[in-house]
Scaffold this motif. Structure first.
Motif, PDB file in Angstrom:
ATOM      1  N   TYR A 157       9.104   6.181   3.279  1.00 39.96           N
ATOM      2  CA  TYR A 157      10.343   6.346   4.048  1.00 39.96           C
ATOM      3  C   TYR A 157      11.304   5.184   3.799  1.00 39.96           C
ATOM      4  O   TYR A 157      12.507   5.389   3.595  1.00 39.96           O
ATOM      5  CB  TYR A 157      10.010   6.443   5.535  1.00 39.96           C
ATOM      6  CG  TYR A 157      11.231   6.494   6.423  1.00 39.96           C
ATOM      7  CD1 TYR A 157      11.895   7.690   6.655  1.00 39.96           C
ATOM      8  CD2 TYR A 157      11.710   5.332   7.031  1.00 39.96           C
ATOM      9  CE1 TYR A 157      13.016   7.742   7.461  1.00 39.96           C
ATOM     10  CE2 TYR A 157      12.822   5.369   7.841  1.00 39.96           C
ATOM     11  CZ  TYR A 157      13.478   6.571   8.060  1.00 39.96           C
ATOM     12  OH  TYR A 157      14.593   6.610   8.862  1.00 39.96           O
ATOM     13  N   GLN A 160      12.797   5.324   0.238  1.00 43.37           N
ATOM     14  CA  GLN A 160      13.733   6.441   0.081  1.00 43.37           C
ATOM     15  C   GLN A 160      15.053   6.179   0.789  1.00 43.37           C
ATOM     16  O   GLN A 160      16.121   6.626   0.337  1.00 43.37           O
ATOM     17  CB  GLN A 160      13.079   7.714   0.628  1.00 43.37           C
ATOM     18  CG  GLN A 160      13.842   8.994   0.322  1.00 43.37           C
ATOM     19  CD  GLN A 160      12.983  10.230   0.495  1.00 43.37           C
ATOM     20  OE1 GLN A 160      12.184  10.572  -0.368  1.00 43.37           O
ATOM     21  NE2 GLN A 160      13.123  10.900   1.627  1.00 43.37           N
ATOM     22  N   ASN A 161      15.026   5.433   1.900  1.00 43.34           N
ATOM     23  CA  ASN A 161      16.232   5.229   2.703  1.00 43.34           C
ATOM     24  C   ASN A 161      16.902   3.874   2.502  1.00 43.34           C
ATOM     25  O   ASN A 161      18.111   3.757   2.724  1.00 43.34           O
ATOM     26  CB  ASN A 161      15.906   5.423   4.184  1.00 43.34           C
ATOM     27  CG  ASN A 161      15.629   6.867   4.539  1.00 43.34           C
ATOM     28  OD1 ASN A 161      16.546   7.641   4.780  1.00 43.34           O
ATOM     29  ND2 ASN A 161      14.354   7.241   4.566  1.00 43.34           N
ATOM     30  N   HIS A 234       3.335  14.026  -6.130  1.00 42.77           N
ATOM     31  CA  HIS A 234       4.752  14.082  -6.495  1.00 42.77           C
ATOM     32  C   HIS A 234       4.990  14.895  -7.767  1.00 42.77           C
ATOM     33  O   HIS A 234       5.872  15.760  -7.805  1.00 42.77           O
ATOM     34  CB  HIS A 234       5.286  12.662  -6.662  1.00 42.77           C
ATOM     35  CG  HIS A 234       6.749  12.582  -6.985  1.00 42.77           C
ATOM     36  ND1 HIS A 234       7.729  13.121  -6.181  1.00 42.77           N
ATOM     37  CD2 HIS A 234       7.402  12.015  -8.032  1.00 42.77           C
ATOM     38  CE1 HIS A 234       8.917  12.900  -6.712  1.00 42.77           C
ATOM     39  NE2 HIS A 234       8.749  12.232  -7.841  1.00 42.77           N
ATOM     40  N   ASP A 240       7.842  15.571  -2.237  1.00 38.82           N
ATOM     41  CA  ASP A 240       8.842  14.514  -2.400  1.00 38.82           C
ATOM     42  C   ASP A 240       8.189  13.158  -2.125  1.00 38.82           C
ATOM     43  O   ASP A 240       7.020  13.079  -1.740  1.00 38.82           O
ATOM     44  CB  ASP A 240      10.061  14.751  -1.507  1.00 38.82           C
ATOM     45  CG  ASP A 240       9.736  14.741  -0.014  1.00 38.82           C
ATOM     46  OD1 ASP A 240       8.765  14.059   0.378  1.00 38.82           O
ATOM     47  OD2 ASP A 240      10.440  15.416   0.756  1.00 38.82           O
ATOM     48  N   LEU A 241       8.943  12.069  -2.314  1.00 39.05           N
ATOM     49  CA  LEU A 241       8.360  10.730  -2.220  1.00 39.05           C
ATOM     50  C   LEU A 241       7.780  10.434  -0.843  1.00 39.05           C
ATOM     51  O   LEU A 241       6.722   9.813  -0.721  1.00 39.05           O
ATOM     52  CB  LEU A 241       9.413   9.673  -2.576  1.00 39.05           C
ATOM     53  CG  LEU A 241       9.727   9.494  -4.069  1.00 39.05           C
ATOM     54  CD1 LEU A 241      10.858   8.496  -4.243  1.00 39.05           C
ATOM     55  CD2 LEU A 241       8.491   9.034  -4.825  1.00 39.05           C
ATOM     56  N   ALA A 242       8.479  10.876   0.203  1.00 35.81           N
ATOM     57  CA  ALA A 242       8.010  10.590   1.554  1.00 35.81           C
ATOM     58  C   ALA A 242       6.667  11.265   1.822  1.00 35.81           C
ATOM     59  O   ALA A 242       5.745  10.661   2.394  1.00 35.81           O
ATOM     60  CB  ALA A 242       9.042  11.032   2.580  1.00 35.81           C
TER      61      ALA A 242
END
Length: 393
Positions: A157, A160-161, A234, A240-242
């Motif tokens: 998380y 990704q953010n 993945h 997805d990455l999370a």
């Protein structure tokens, strides 16, 4: 020093070493979600990634080889202080590496600091066990898994953010703060463990090497989940990455829970019986993960694998640190070095095979290694804990 004061210091030392385990696991778990970004950022193949992870193993084994000698001369507390502080910066150094050449050096340093920290903290946990007259190894590894769970769950998380570099910086700050507080409360051995002229001698008893072989087979499987599960989800299962980061998070989270229960389970059923049941569960979980058609089933299977692997490494490390005729540092150094030497072969081999096929058959094959540990479990009988507390001064 009164008996009450000695026990109070040992209790503080127990929580201090738990903090070090937590920080080490947090650093290791935070590396797992960085791997897919690391692959794309450096524009490398999975085989090259395997070679870079191989250097992590080289650094770890090099440090572990000398750690038994360092602990024998200076004690586990002093060695753990230095490796703990240096290890806090390992992930940040890797994240800052701008190319493959510098990444190779960074991985070597990261592995060395984490590996030396690992031997020293496990040796110090054996010292605490003897001082407290009770087993704490499984719950200490529970704190490691709790750190790994936090690192894996939050890492995907955060990356990704906020980006991989911001993530590595925050991880470093947290790990350093935990280590800096904990090292002031670690306890030390009462006396040097071996004479100076024995510093390069290898143990002669074969049992410690058989225990080391079991640790190798177990840690190859554990390392495969750390290094490749996120990429498996993945790239091959479409997560997805999370979500991909949840594979190691689930694995570590279940391991943490079971390790906090592990000392009680081991005391009730015995180390050998616990090891056998754990190996069977771990093999089943790894087998299902390799056959999984969806990321969520794979995550659940890795979690069940974590349920099994949870107490395998603590039992094997406890067996290594309690071998007859050698110091805890020497026995621990042999078992941890052999265990982590699996990292020398597994990452590049797995990367090579995955480059030409897929990860599924690899995880199925790893389940077979865990079956071998099941068949060898009786060699871990020295982990049938018997307290040997140090006398009060």
């Amino acid at each position: 020093m009164s008996a009450q004061t000695t026990m109070q210091a040992a209790t503080r030392g127990r929580w201090a070493v738990a903090g070090i385990f937590l920080a080490n696991g947090f650093l290791t778990g935070s590396w797992a979600p960085q791997i897919p970004v690391f692959l794309t950022r450096l524009d490398i193949s999975k085989f090259t990634l395997g070679l870079l992870i191989l250097l992590f193993g080289v650094g770890a084994v090099m440090a572990m080889t000398w750690c038994g000698h360092l602990i024998s001369r200076h004690g586990s507390r002093a060695v753990l202080r230095w490796f703990g502080l240096c290890g806090s910066f390992g992930l940040l150094v890797v994240a800052l590496a701008p190319n493959v050449a510098l990444a190779a050096i960074a991985m070597l340093l990261f592995g060395g600091s984490i590996g030396g920290m690992d031997v020293a903290m496990n040796s110090n946990a054996v010292v605490v066990e003897r001082r407290l007259s009770r087993a704490i190894m499984s719950s200490s590894h529970g704190f490691w898994s709790l750190g790994g769970f936090a690192g894996g769950a939050l890492g995907g998380y955060a990356i990704q953010n906020y980006g991989y570099l911001a993530h590595a910086t925050v991880v470093t700050a947290i790990a350093f703060a935990v280590v800096a507080v904990a090292i002031g409360y670690l306890i030390a051995e009462d006396r040097p463990q071996v004479a100076e002229h024995q510093k390069l001698a290898l143990p002669r008893h074969p049992i410690v090497y058989l225990v080391g072989l079991m640790a190798l087979l177990t840690m190859v499987s554990e390392g495969a989940v750390l290094d490749w599960a996120a990429l498996y989800l993945h790239q091959e299962l479409g997560a997805d990455l999370a979500i991909a980061g949840l594979a190691y998070a689930a694995f570590s989270g279940v391991m943490a829970l079971m390790r906090f229960l592990g000392d009680g389970v081991r005391n009730r059923f015995g180390a050998v019986a616990t090891l056998r049941g754990s190996a069977l569960a771990a093999a089943a979980g790894m087998f299902v993960a390799g056959l999984s058609p969806s990321p969520w089933l794979a995550i659940a299977a890795f979690a069940f694998c974590g349920f099994g692997i949870a107490n395998m490494v603590p039992i094997l490390f406890s067996a290594g640190g309690n071998q007859e005729g050698m110091s805890s540092g020497t026995g621990m150094s042999v078992v941890t070095t052999m265990g982590y030497s699996g990292i020398l072969v597994a990452p590049s081999a797995i990367g090579f095979v995955a480059e030409h096929s897929s990860f599924g058959p690899i995880f199925i094959a790893l389940s077979g290694l865990l079956v071998i540990v099941l068949l060898m479990a009786s060699f871990a009988h020295r982990a049938e804990f018997a307290a040997d507390p140090a006398p009060a001064e």
